[in-house]
Design a protein around this motif. Structure first.
Motif, short mmCIF file in Angstrom:
data_model
loop_
_atom_site.label_atom_id
_atom_site.label_comp_id
_atom_site.label_asym_id
_atom_site.label_seq_id
_atom_site.Cartn_x
_atom_site.Cartn_y
_atom_site.Cartn_z
N ARG A 117 -5.40 -2.01 -3.47
CA ARG A 117 -4.64 -1.66 -4.78
C ARG A 117 -5.57 -1.80 -5.96
O ARG A 117 -5.60 -1.05 -6.91
CB ARG A 117 -3.29 -2.17 -4.74
N ARG A 120 -8.47 0.58 -6.05
CA ARG A 120 -7.93 1.93 -6.24
C ARG A 120 -7.85 2.11 -8.05
O ARG A 120 -8.38 2.84 -8.34
CB ARG A 120 -6.59 2.36 -5.83
N THR A 125 -12.22 6.20 -4.68
CA THR A 125 -11.43 6.94 -4.01
C THR A 125 -10.56 6.47 -2.62
O THR A 125 -10.95 5.37 -2.04
CB THR A 125 -12.12 8.26 -3.52
N CYS A 126 -9.66 7.14 -2.29
CA CYS A 126 -9.16 6.32 -1.02
C CYS A 126 -9.73 6.68 0.10
O CYS A 126 -9.63 5.48 0.91
CB CYS A 126 -7.74 7.30 -0.82
N GLY A 137 -8.13 7.58 4.48
CA GLY A 137 -7.91 7.60 3.01
C GLY A 137 -6.27 7.97 2.65
O GLY A 137 -5.74 7.41 1.66
N VAL A 140 -4.68 4.75 2.71
CA VAL A 140 -4.64 3.97 1.60
C VAL A 140 -3.80 4.69 0.46
O VAL A 140 -3.27 3.85 -0.43
CB VAL A 140 -6.19 3.99 1.22
N GLY A 141 -3.82 5.82 0.42
CA GLY A 141 -2.95 6.66 -0.63
C GLY A 141 -1.52 6.10 -0.44
O GLY A 141 -0.66 6.03 -1.35
N VAL A 144 -1.14 2.70 -2.11
CA VAL A 144 -1.26 2.79 -3.36
C VAL A 144 0.02 3.26 -3.98
O VAL A 144 0.39 2.84 -4.95
CB VAL A 144 -2.47 3.80 -3.80
#
Length: 152
Positions: A117, A120, A125-126, A137, A140-141, A144
């Motif tokens: 977090r 980011r 980028t993710c 990615g 990761v999004g 976040v």
């Protein structure tokens, strides 16, 4: 079978007419309408999952919050002996035990999630962050946005 004749069949007769013979695994596939691999049937004015209707016919009402899960992992299977009730978490744990789910959550610690977090927030980028931690990615999004790892 045309619509006119179908009106005179009971729900059980309609169900039984769309369940195929057992295959080599004992699965009895739904031969009617499928949505995302799951059998669907109209009941009154609503469309319902076939496995839920079959479970209720065999065992009674499904308690709130429970899903009808497949031991055989075949969403089109209508063999009642292959079905079991569980929560979403039970179903996901079963999926992971059988090696059909990515173990991404297990790969990360709460400390790593906090670091993701922070990275980011710094503008990475993710996809870049995912590469550092061995996750996608997209995952990761999800982190976040708080869709997974809400507590970290």
């Amino acid at each position: 079978m045309n619509t006119y004749h179908r009106r005179f069949l009971t729900l059980e007769e309609r169900l039984r007419s769309r369940i195929g013979p057992p295959d080599e695994n004992g699965c009895r596939p739904w031969t009617g309408h499928l949505t995302s691999g799951y059998g669907r049937i109209s009941v009154g004015y609503a469309e319902r999952k076939v496995v839920r209707v079959l479970w209720e016919m065999e065992h009674g009402p499904i308690p709130s919050g429970l899903h009808v899960c497949h031991r055989c992992d075949n969403p089109a299977c209508c063999a009642v002996e292959h079905l079991w009730l569980g929560t979403h978490a039970d179903n996901m744990a079963d999926k992971a035990r059988k090696g059909r789910a990515p173990a991404t959550r297990l790969k990360l610690s709460a400390e790593q999630v906090r670091e993701i977090r922070n990275l980011r927030d710094l503008g990475l980028t993710c996809k870049e962050i995912g590469g550092r931690f061995g996750v996608t990615g997209q995952y990761v999004g999800n982190i976040v946005r708080g869709e997974v790892w809400k507590c970290a």
